[in-house]
Design a protein around this motif. Sequence first.
Motif, mmCIF file in Angstrom:
data_model
loop_
_atom_site.group_PDB
_atom_site.id
_atom_site.type_symbol
_atom_site.label_atom_id
_atom_site.label_comp_id
_atom_site.label_asym_id
_atom_site.label_seq_id
_atom_site.Cartn_x
_atom_site.Cartn_y
_atom_site.Cartn_z
ATOM 1 N N ALA A 11 25.297 -6.400 48.232
ATOM 2 C CA ALA A 11 25.905 -5.721 49.371
ATOM 3 C C ALA A 11 26.900 -4.666 48.904
ATOM 4 O O ALA A 11 26.954 -3.563 49.457
ATOM 5 C CB ALA A 11 26.585 -6.737 50.269
ATOM 6 N N ASN A 12 27.687 -4.984 47.880
ATOM 7 C CA ASN A 12 28.643 -4.018 47.359
ATOM 8 C C ASN A 12 27.936 -2.827 46.726
ATOM 9 O O ASN A 12 28.359 -1.692 46.897
ATOM 10 C CB ASN A 12 29.570 -4.676 46.339
ATOM 11 N N ALA A 13 26.873 -3.079 45.994
ATOM 12 C CA ALA A 13 26.128 -2.000 45.362
ATOM 13 C C ALA A 13 25.476 -1.114 46.416
ATOM 14 O O ALA A 13 25.460 0.115 46.274
ATOM 15 C CB ALA A 13 25.074 -2.568 44.422
ATOM 16 N N GLN A 14 24.976 -1.713 47.457
ATOM 17 C CA GLN A 14 24.342 -0.945 48.529
ATOM 18 C C GLN A 14 25.381 -0.079 49.244
ATOM 19 O O GLN A 14 25.131 1.086 49.545
ATOM 20 C CB GLN A 14 23.692 -1.920 49.507
ATOM 21 N N ARG A 15 26.561 -0.630 49.478
ATOM 22 C CA ARG A 15 27.626 0.124 50.144
ATOM 23 C C ARG A 15 28.077 1.285 49.266
ATOM 24 O O ARG A 15 28.281 2.402 49.753
ATOM 25 C CB ARG A 15 28.787 -0.800 50.445
ATOM 26 N N MET A 16 28.210 1.060 47.972
ATOM 27 C CA MET A 16 28.615 2.131 47.069
ATOM 28 C C MET A 16 27.550 3.213 46.967
ATOM 29 O O MET A 16 27.866 4.399 46.844
ATOM 30 C CB MET A 16 28.926 1.571 45.680
ATOM 31 N N ALA A 17 26.277 2.825 47.051
ATOM 32 C CA ALA A 17 25.196 3.814 47.032
ATOM 33 C C ALA A 17 25.264 4.698 48.267
ATOM 34 O O ALA A 17 25.048 5.912 48.185
ATOM 35 C CB ALA A 17 23.852 3.109 46.951
ATOM 36 N N LYS A 18 25.590 4.115 49.420
ATOM 37 C CA LYS A 18 25.718 4.904 50.652
ATOM 38 C C LYS A 18 26.888 5.880 50.551
ATOM 39 O O LYS A 18 26.795 7.030 50.979
ATOM 40 C CB LYS A 18 25.914 3.985 51.853
ATOM 41 N N ILE A 19 27.985 5.427 49.969
ATOM 42 C CA ILE A 19 29.156 6.297 49.811
ATOM 43 C C ILE A 19 28.840 7.439 48.854
ATOM 44 O O ILE A 19 29.182 8.595 49.111
ATOM 45 C CB ILE A 19 30.363 5.479 49.321
ATOM 46 N N ALA A 20 28.157 7.142 47.755
ATOM 47 C CA ALA A 20 27.792 8.179 46.789
ATOM 48 C C ALA A 20 26.848 9.194 47.418
ATOM 49 O O ALA A 20 26.996 10.405 47.205
ATOM 50 C CB ALA A 20 27.145 7.555 45.566
ATOM 51 N N LYS A 21 25.907 8.730 48.220
ATOM 52 C CA LYS A 21 24.974 9.636 48.893
ATOM 53 C C LYS A 21 25.708 10.537 49.869
ATOM 54 O O LYS A 21 25.411 11.728 49.977
ATOM 55 C CB LYS A 21 23.897 8.831 49.625
ATOM 56 N N PHE A 22 26.692 9.987 50.583
ATOM 57 C CA PHE A 22 27.480 10.784 51.521
ATOM 58 C C PHE A 22 28.205 11.906 50.789
ATOM 59 O O PHE A 22 28.176 13.055 51.212
ATOM 60 C CB PHE A 22 28.476 9.887 52.259
ATOM 61 N N GLU A 54 27.455 13.236 47.918
ATOM 62 C CA GLU A 54 26.507 14.191 47.340
ATOM 63 C C GLU A 54 26.079 15.227 48.365
ATOM 64 O O GLU A 54 25.766 16.360 48.015
ATOM 65 C CB GLU A 54 25.274 13.462 46.809
ATOM 66 N N GLN A 55 26.061 14.862 49.637
ATOM 67 C CA GLN A 55 25.602 15.756 50.689
ATOM 68 C C GLN A 55 26.677 16.724 51.178
ATOM 69 O O GLN A 55 26.365 17.665 51.902
ATOM 70 C CB GLN A 55 25.078 14.954 51.880
ATOM 71 N N LEU A 56 27.930 16.515 50.778
ATOM 72 C CA LEU A 56 28.992 17.418 51.203
ATOM 73 C C LEU A 56 28.816 18.777 50.552
ATOM 74 O O LEU A 56 28.344 18.882 49.416
ATOM 75 C CB LEU A 56 30.354 16.836 50.826
ATOM 76 N N PRO A 57 29.181 19.861 51.255
ATOM 77 C CA PRO A 57 29.040 21.193 50.665
ATOM 78 C C PRO A 57 29.979 21.384 49.489
ATOM 79 O O PRO A 57 31.080 20.834 49.457
ATOM 80 C CB PRO A 57 29.399 22.142 51.816
ATOM 81 N N LYS A 58 29.532 22.157 48.520
ATOM 82 C CA LYS A 58 30.309 22.413 47.314
ATOM 83 C C LYS A 58 30.971 23.786 47.420
ATOM 84 O O LYS A 58 30.487 24.680 48.088
ATOM 85 C CB LYS A 58 29.389 22.400 46.085
ATOM 86 N N GLY A 59 32.085 23.951 46.735
ATOM 87 C CA GLY A 59 32.758 25.237 46.664
ATOM 88 C C GLY A 59 33.721 25.456 47.813
ATOM 89 O O GLY A 59 33.925 24.600 48.669
ATOM 90 N N PRO A 60 34.312 26.647 47.857
ATOM 91 C CA PRO A 60 35.283 26.941 48.908
ATOM 92 C C PRO A 60 34.605 27.124 50.260
ATOM 93 O O PRO A 60 33.419 27.445 50.342
ATOM 94 C CB PRO A 60 35.930 28.245 48.445
#
Length: 69
Positions: free
Chosen positions: A23-34, A36-42
Amino acid sequence: MSFVIRRGVSTLVANPSGLGAAANAQRMAKIAKFYEQLPKGPAPQRAPSGPLGWYQAKYFGKNPSAARM
């Protein structure tokens, strides 16, 4: 052996059954995916809108002017 010492020692020993690890690994994978999807740069510059926005952009923007009106 007191309860406090036994409790302290028991937290040092790894959980052999691994309960909760998936469950902890699955939750951390969801957070990492979130993240990764955020825009980069200014953030992109927004165009001013409305009379107040145009006035502020012209006289208070990157090249401020002493002549206000």
